[in-house]
Design an enzyme around this catalytic site. Structure first.
Site, PDB file in Angstrom:
ATOM      1  N   ARG A 171       0.844  -1.211   0.000  1.00 16.90           N
ATOM      2  CA  ARG A 171       0.000   0.000   0.000  1.00 16.90           C
ATOM      3  C   ARG A 171       0.878   1.261   0.000  1.00 16.90           C
ATOM      4  O   ARG A 171       0.579   2.243   0.683  1.00 16.90           O
ATOM      5  CB  ARG A 171      -0.923   0.023   1.230  1.00 16.90           C
ATOM      6  CG  ARG A 171      -1.956  -1.074   1.273  1.00 16.90           C
ATOM      7  CD  ARG A 171      -2.963  -0.941   0.140  1.00 16.90           C
ATOM      8  NE  ARG A 171      -4.068  -1.852   0.336  1.00 16.90           N
ATOM      9  CZ  ARG A 171      -4.054  -3.130  -0.055  1.00 16.90           C
ATOM     10  NH1 ARG A 171      -3.008  -3.626  -0.679  1.00 16.90           N
ATOM     11  NH2 ARG A 171      -5.102  -3.906   0.146  1.00 16.90           N
ATOM     12  N   SER A 245     -10.341  -0.628   3.680  1.00 17.94           N
ATOM     13  CA  SER A 245      -9.601  -0.898   4.922  1.00 17.94           C
ATOM     14  C   SER A 245      -9.119   0.421   5.502  1.00 17.94           C
ATOM     15  O   SER A 245      -8.491   1.214   4.805  1.00 17.94           O
ATOM     16  CB  SER A 245      -8.387  -1.771   4.639  1.00 17.94           C
ATOM     17  OG  SER A 245      -8.778  -3.011   4.110  1.00 17.94           O
ATOM     18  N   GLU A 341      -4.636   3.710   6.698  1.00 18.72           N
ATOM     19  CA  GLU A 341      -4.327   3.425   5.299  1.00 18.72           C
ATOM     20  C   GLU A 341      -4.720   4.597   4.387  1.00 18.72           C
ATOM     21  O   GLU A 341      -3.945   4.985   3.522  1.00 18.72           O
ATOM     22  CB  GLU A 341      -5.054   2.133   4.914  1.00 18.72           C
ATOM     23  CG  GLU A 341      -4.367   1.332   3.857  1.00 18.72           C
ATOM     24  CD  GLU A 341      -5.025   1.580   2.529  1.00 18.72           C
ATOM     25  OE1 GLU A 341      -4.323   2.031   1.612  1.00 18.72           O
ATOM     26  OE2 GLU A 341      -6.239   1.335   2.407  1.00 18.72           O
TER      27      GLU A 341
HETATM   28  N1  EPU Z   1     -10.869 -10.827  10.500  1.00 16.99           N
HETATM   29  C1  EPU Z   1     -11.535 -10.971  11.684  1.00 16.99           C
HETATM   30  N2  EPU Z   1     -12.479 -10.038  12.007  1.00 16.99           N
HETATM   31  C2  EPU Z   1     -12.775  -8.991  11.199  1.00 16.99           C
HETATM   32  C3  EPU Z   1     -12.081  -8.851   9.981  1.00 16.99           C
HETATM   33  C4  EPU Z   1     -11.123  -9.786   9.655  1.00 16.99           C
HETATM   34  O1  EPU Z   1     -11.287 -11.894  12.437  1.00 16.99           O
HETATM   35  O2  EPU Z   1     -13.638  -8.199  11.552  1.00 16.99           O
HETATM   36  C5  EPU Z   1      -9.906 -11.842  10.090  1.00 16.99           C
HETATM   37  C6  EPU Z   1     -10.501 -12.682   8.956  1.00 16.99           C
HETATM   38  O3  EPU Z   1     -11.234 -13.742   9.445  1.00 16.99           O
HETATM   39  C7  EPU Z   1      -9.294 -13.128   8.212  1.00 16.99           C
HETATM   40  C8  EPU Z   1      -8.292 -12.009   8.436  1.00 16.99           C
HETATM   41  O4  EPU Z   1      -8.759 -11.239   9.524  1.00 16.99           O
HETATM   42  O5  EPU Z   1      -8.766 -14.306   8.767  1.00 16.99           O
HETATM   43  C9  EPU Z   1      -8.094 -11.156   7.194  1.00 16.99           C
HETATM   44  O6  EPU Z   1      -9.339 -10.575   6.775  1.00 16.99           O
HETATM   45  P1  EPU Z   1      -9.683 -10.346   5.229  1.00 16.99           P
HETATM   46  O7  EPU Z   1      -9.451 -11.591   4.459  1.00 16.99           O
HETATM   47  O8  EPU Z   1     -11.015  -9.701   5.175  1.00 16.99           O
HETATM   48  O9  EPU Z   1      -8.569  -9.349   4.708  1.00 16.99           O
HETATM   49  P2  EPU Z   1      -7.870  -8.088   5.360  1.00 16.99           P
HETATM   50  O10 EPU Z   1      -6.478  -8.452   5.749  1.00 16.99           O
HETATM   51  O11 EPU Z   1      -8.736  -7.522   6.424  1.00 16.99           O
HETATM   52  C10 EPU Z   1      -6.778  -7.184   3.174  1.00 16.99           C
HETATM   53  C11 EPU Z   1      -6.713  -5.870   2.438  1.00 16.99           C
HETATM   54  C12 EPU Z   1      -7.981  -5.647   1.644  1.00 16.99           C
HETATM   55  C13 EPU Z   1      -8.119  -6.779   0.656  1.00 16.99           C
HETATM   56  C14 EPU Z   1      -8.138  -8.116   1.407  1.00 16.99           C
HETATM   57  C15 EPU Z   1      -8.088  -9.300   0.474  1.00 16.99           C
HETATM   58  C16 EPU Z   1      -5.279  -4.380   3.721  1.00 16.99           C
HETATM   59  C17 EPU Z   1      -5.215  -3.195   4.648  1.00 16.99           C
HETATM   60  N3  EPU Z   1      -6.506  -4.783   3.389  1.00 16.99           N
HETATM   61  O12 EPU Z   1      -7.835  -7.077   4.121  1.00 16.99           O
HETATM   62  O13 EPU Z   1      -7.846  -4.421   0.953  1.00 16.99           O
HETATM   63  O14 EPU Z   1      -9.287  -6.643  -0.117  1.00 16.99           O
HETATM   64  O15 EPU Z   1      -6.973  -8.241   2.257  1.00 16.99           O
HETATM   65  O16 EPU Z   1      -6.835  -9.379  -0.130  1.00 16.99           O
HETATM   66  O17 EPU Z   1      -4.245  -4.889   3.319  1.00 16.99           O
HETATM   67  C18 EPU Z   1      -8.211  -2.081   1.147  1.00 16.99           C
HETATM   68  O18 EPU Z   1      -6.984  -1.944   1.123  1.00 16.99           O
HETATM   69  O19 EPU Z   1      -8.979  -1.085   1.221  1.00 16.99           O
HETATM   70  C19 EPU Z   1      -8.775  -3.416   1.117  1.00 16.99           C
HETATM   71  C20 EPU Z   1     -10.079  -3.646   1.232  1.00 16.99           C
END
Ligand code: EPU
Length: 345
Positions: A171, A245, A341
């Protein structure tokens, strides 16, 4: 024939509410609409706007406006998309910075040029994609990037930057640092490798493979899966204001990670090649009990704790108050400082 506009189109005391996906109220001293590279050069040569401080506004989907903007807001509306080259190794596709990202991705797939399918439904415009090196489901912009064109906002000179000059990180890019507010991106070129290879490593995609029994989905199918996955856990900014995010996933040392696992063995973490670990910020926030909570009219989305939302009529200060409260509780419980972010203004 459409005659090219030679006058700059601008508006004074312009409301930015419709131009930021959080739907936050703010007024810009002046808002200039840029439909071509020539318009950008006109701004540089303009007696008033040339020397003024400038803010580059793309889709406004990664922005938190906490006050009125004294700078001249440059709204990028440069359109156009085309296949530039086709070689045995890749399709090189170009898009204007003002093209809608998701529509562009959908169009490349319709044309038979796969490679961007994992990045479907990311809000925002093409020109902002390199700024924060957008990424999702195992693919980052830098993996499909060829080069970009921009205009230096001081000299008015056109520049072309290759990947190495963009200094892409998680990012992150040179456009958030050395070139922040200095180079306006006008066009981006993508390198879509041939033969195409699917990227299905993410758990959410593995689940789809398992549930559908389709172990060899084509790019369009992956795109459809990605859209469904995102729709299920992320709010549509047209209905609920948000900026995706709100925090980056923090990267910690192996030692810190062990310490946190000691405190809470269920912490979601991903080992990185250099021995460090990336933690799921959404999990950390969720673990602190924030999911679904609100402060004022700003809230934490019910289905993804990493996304802060405008519950209706929120102002930027409320979003910031909520963000700070979250940062404090995550720091208090896990000793980790979450870094926002989006750009906060
Ligand atoms: N999780 C929880 N509770 C929550 C949210 C997440 O326990 O409320 C856990 C999920 O169960 C999962 C882990 O956290 O095991 C990761 O969650 P998720 O797969 O939703 O992905 P993320 O790490 O929260 C990142 C990116 C997203 C992108 C997704 C998929 C960043 C800051 N965010 O989110 O990007 O779509 O992975 O690759 O890196 C963005 O940058 O705006 C964005 C949406």
């Amino acid at each position: 024939m459409v005659e090219e506009r030679t006058e700059l189109q601008f508006e004074r005391r312009a409301s930015l509410r419709a131009f930021n996906s959080f739907g936050l109220p703010a007024v810009a001293a002046a808002l200039v609409r840029l439909r071509s590279e020539a318009d950008v050069k006109r701004v540089v040569d303009h007696p008033e706007f040339g020397p003024a401080k400038k803010l580059i506004l793309s889709g406004g989907s990664n922005l938190v406006l906490t006050r009125d903007v004294a700078a001249v807001v440059l709204k990028v509306e440069i359109l156009g998309r085309r296949l530039l080259r086709e070689t045995p190794e890749a399709f090189i596709v170009e898009a204007g910075a003002g093209e809608n990202w998701h529509d562009f991705v959908a169009w490349t797939l319709q044309q038979g040029w796969p490679g961007l399918e994992n990045l479907g439904l990311i809000p925002g415009l093409v020109g902002a994609a390199p700024v924060q090196n957008i990424g999702a489901y195992g693919v980052e912009l830098k993996d499909r990037f060829d080069s970009l064109d921009g205009v230096d906002l001081v000299t008015g000179r056109s520049v072309t930057l290759e990947a190495a000059q963009c200094a892409f990180g998680y990012r992150d890019s040179v456009f958030k640092h050395l070139l922040a507010g200095k180079t306006l991106i006008t066009r981006v070129r993508f390198r879509l490798p041939r033969p195409w290879a699917p990227v299905l490593g993410y758990l959410d995609l593995q689940r789809r493979v398992h549930d559908t029994g389709n172990a060899h989905p084509d790019a369009q199918t992956i795109f459809d899966w990605i859209c469904a996955i995102r729709r299920a856990k992320l709010p549509d900014p047209l209905q609920i204001g948000n900026a995706g995010s709100f925090f980056k996933n923090p990267v910690v040392s192996a030692e810190q990670c062990r310490d946190i696992i000691g405190r809470d063995p269920s912490v979601v973490h991903y080992p990185m090649p250099d021995g460090s670990a990336k933690l799921a910020a959404g999990w950390l926030i969720d673990a602190c009990g924030w999911k679904g909570k609100s402060i004022g009219r700003a809230g934490v989305y019910e289905r993804q704790a990493l996304v802060l939302v405008n519950r209706g009529g929120a102002i930027g200060a409320e979003v910031l108050t909520l963000a700070r409260a979250i940062q404090e509780s995550v720091y208090g419980r896990f000793g980790i400082r979450l870094e926002p972010e989006p750009v906060i203004l």
